[in-house]
Design an enzyme around this catalytic site. Structure first.
Site, PDB file in Angstrom:
ATOM      1  N   LYS A  78       0.820  -1.107   0.066  1.00  0.00           N
ATOM      2  CA  LYS A  78      -0.026   0.056  -0.038  1.00  0.00           C
ATOM      3  C   LYS A  78       0.769   1.107   0.076  1.00  0.00           C
ATOM      4  O   LYS A  78       1.918   1.326   0.796  1.00  0.00           O
ATOM      5  CB  LYS A  78      -0.839  -0.007   1.354  1.00  0.00           C
ATOM      6  CG  LYS A  78      -2.047   0.998   1.253  1.00  0.00           C
ATOM      7  CD  LYS A  78      -3.090   0.615   0.943  1.00  0.00           C
ATOM      8  CE  LYS A  78      -4.295   1.772   0.746  1.00  0.00           C
ATOM      9  NZ  LYS A  78      -3.842   2.469  -0.446  1.00  0.00           N
ATOM     10  N   LYS A 102       4.879   2.181   8.629  1.00  0.00           N
ATOM     11  CA  LYS A 102       3.861   3.007   9.062  1.00  0.00           C
ATOM     12  C   LYS A 102       2.598   2.240   8.855  1.00  0.00           C
ATOM     13  O   LYS A 102       1.890   2.135   9.832  1.00  0.00           O
ATOM     14  CB  LYS A 102       3.583   4.081   7.857  1.00  0.00           C
ATOM     15  CG  LYS A 102       2.708   5.059   8.151  1.00  0.00           C
ATOM     16  CD  LYS A 102       2.251   6.081   7.003  1.00  0.00           C
ATOM     17  CE  LYS A 102       3.581   7.005   6.548  1.00  0.00           C
ATOM     18  NZ  LYS A 102       3.146   7.870   5.666  1.00  0.00           N
ATOM     19  N   LYS A 114       5.468   2.520  -2.797  1.00  0.00           N
ATOM     20  CA  LYS A 114       5.162   3.901  -3.361  1.00  0.00           C
ATOM     21  C   LYS A 114       5.354   4.064  -4.739  1.00  0.00           C
ATOM     22  O   LYS A 114       6.187   3.361  -5.176  1.00  0.00           O
ATOM     23  CB  LYS A 114       6.432   4.959  -2.372  1.00  0.00           C
ATOM     24  CG  LYS A 114       5.795   6.213  -2.308  1.00  0.00           C
ATOM     25  CD  LYS A 114       4.526   6.463  -1.271  1.00  0.00           C
ATOM     26  CE  LYS A 114       4.133   8.094  -1.224  1.00  0.00           C
ATOM     27  NZ  LYS A 114       3.752   8.106   0.136  1.00  0.00           N
ATOM     28  N   ASN A 229      -3.131  19.047   1.358  1.00  0.00           N
ATOM     29  CA  ASN A 229      -4.225  18.218   1.937  1.00  0.00           C
ATOM     30  C   ASN A 229      -4.007  18.005   3.580  1.00  0.00           C
ATOM     31  O   ASN A 229      -4.752  18.369   4.347  1.00  0.00           O
ATOM     32  CB  ASN A 229      -4.090  16.660   1.157  1.00  0.00           C
ATOM     33  CG  ASN A 229      -5.011  15.876   1.897  1.00  0.00           C
ATOM     34  OD1 ASN A 229      -4.496  15.171   2.866  1.00  0.00           O
ATOM     35  ND2 ASN A 229      -6.261  15.537   1.312  1.00  0.00           N
ATOM     36  N   SER A 358      -7.518   4.900   4.452  1.00  0.00           N
ATOM     37  CA  SER A 358      -7.223   4.250   3.100  1.00  0.00           C
ATOM     38  C   SER A 358      -7.855   2.707   3.271  1.00  0.00           C
ATOM     39  O   SER A 358      -8.599   2.045   2.399  1.00  0.00           O
ATOM     40  CB  SER A 358      -5.958   4.227   2.380  1.00  0.00           C
ATOM     41  OG  SER A 358      -5.789   5.518   1.780  1.00  0.00           O
TER      42      SER A 358
END
Ligand code: NAD
Length: 424
Positions: A78, A102, A114, A229, A358
């Site tokens: 992810k 994370k 990523k 954001n 997410s």
């Protein structure tokens, strides 16, 4: 909280080396098996693609696209997709590794990845961006997958790009697969609360840290760098909690007002001003390099990496740093911050609210059943508090900084994943 005497080596040349430096410090303190450390020191897959696009003037321009999978030991990988001119394989590799850590800290069943495209999205038309994004999605068709690798937005991308990617991916596989990407607009399978989630995580971590430090949220001030954001939602949510925001800034301008800045007014201003703060009248404009070292109790870097370094770290006045951005502090600045007894809630914990929601989006997509915003926020806050507590407790148990404690927390889980899946 005491800080460990083990320090990261100075003089790292790259972002990925900065990740490895922290990994090595944490591995030593927790006595991580060398075999496991070795597995986690290298990404499991790196993909680089060339993306030729017809620009609006009819000329063809070739862009570089990247996707790096760091680990899949705890689940499908992810991680976001970044559009910026400084995207390169080293940066993507570092960001992918951070995603593994994370997700492990936040107790999510994911590995880390990523992606990015080296481009300047601000100088491109919507049509050019759409062609570039769709071309990237086509090139990554064998990498992405709902149970394989699940991208999301990052710097320079938003729900718009996610919608193009899911549309392109659906066409390729011939069915609707909303869970292949998160951070989508709500109308096409996005989750309520996702937009503000990273800022919300920053807020929840700030409140948790203030409580541990014995500071009253209604008596502290904060500075937030970055008004995209993460920064704008973090500033808004912190001010809604009664924290006085005295400084804000973006790539166009920085502002300070000791009486407090009206964050709603700043958000309204930016919304009408091409999403930038230049020209905002609610505070005094200051030099960009003054923002991070101006007087405040809480400092939230929520823009770029490496902004807190050896030069400015000694001048930081905040008692608490909450890292909204990924990698805002260099390894060389870590010992300076620790010696000054500044508590630093590290990126892999502080900004994990985004990937947490997410994950909720992916769960809702798989179930085909959607939650209310309150449900999302409540579940998010619970997960974030648990993650904060486990990192805080590890920092006490291992007598180390919150940063190294977060790595230890992640490595404890990743060690299990690597050993249990094993088969080397
Ligand atoms: P964004 O593109 O929405 O906003 C970035 C902000 O940083 C903008 O306000 C921009 O003006 C500002 N900025 C750029 N250069 C600057 C400079 N030189 N000085 C001061 N400000 C500058 O990006 P974002 O999604 O808010 O991401 C910000 C950071 O947070 C990145 O490090 C990103 O990796 C990290 N992050 C984002 C999310 C997410 O959900 N969006 C999740 C986790 C981490």
């Amino acid at each position: 909280m005491s800080t460990s005497t083990v320090k990261a080596d100075a003089g790292h040349q790259s972002m990925f080396e900065a990740v490895l430096a922290r990994l090595d410090v944490a591995a030593k303190i927790m006595n991580l098996s060398e075999e496991v450390a070795q597995v986690l020191r290298s990404p499991s897959k790196e993909v680089k693609v060339s993306l030729p696009i017809t620009m609006d003037d009819g000329k063809i321009r070739v862009f570089e696209g990247y996707r790096t999978i760091h680990s899949t030991h705890l689940g499908p990988s992810k991680g976001g997709i970044r559009y910026a001119m400084d995207v390169n394989s080293d940066e993507v590799m570092a960001l992918a590794a951070w995603m593994s850590f994370k997700c492990a800290v936040a107790n999510l069943p994911y590995g880390g990845a990523k992606g990015g495209i080296k481009c300047d999205p601000r100088s491109m038309s919507v049509g050019e961006l759409e062609r570039l994004t769709r071309s990237y999605a086509k090139s990554m068709k064998d990498v992405f997958g709902v149970n394989k690798d699940i991208p999301a937005p990052d710097m320079g991308t938003s729900g718009r790009e996610m919608a193009w990617i899911v549309d392109e991916f659906n066409k390729i596989i011939g069915e609707d697969s909303p869970g292949v990407i998160t951070g989508k607009p709500v109308s096409i399978g996005g989750s309520l609360g996702r937009d503000a989630a990273t800022g919300r995580g920053v807020m929840v971590n700030t409140l948790a840290a203030l409580k541990k430090m014995g500071l009253n949220k209604n008596e502290v001030t904060a500075i937030v760098q970055g008004f995209g954001n993460v920064g704008s939602h973090a500033a808004r949510l912190l001010s809604e909690q009664g924290i006085k925001i005295v400084g804000i800034g973006d790539h166009t301008a920085s502002f300070y007002n000791e009486k407090g800045i009206d964050i709603s007014a700043a958000i309204d201003f930016a919304a009408k001003n091409n999403r930038v703060l230049k020209g905002f009248k609610g505070a005094t404009e200051i030099q960009a390099d003054q923002l991070l070292i101006s007087k405040c109790d809480v400092l939230v870097p929520a823009a770029l990496q490496n902004v807190i370094n050896e030069e400015n770290a000694p001048k930081i006045q905040a008692k608490l740093i909450v890292e909204g951005a990924n990698g805002p502090t260099t390894p060389e600045a870590d010992p300076i911050i620790n010696e000054k007894k500044i508590v630093c809630v590290p990126d892999i914990l502080a900004n994990s609210g985004g990937v947490t929601v997410s994950y909720f989006e992916w769960v809702q997509n798989k179930a085909g059943y959607y939650w209310t915003e309150d449900e999302v926020n409540t579940k998010h806050d619970i997960k974030m508090d648990i993650a904060f507590e486990s990192v805080w407790n590890n920092s006490i148990q291992f007598k180390t900084s919150m940063r190294i404690a977060a790595y230890i927390t992640a490595l404890q889980k990743l060690e299990q994943g690597v050993k249990l899946k094993g088969a080397f």
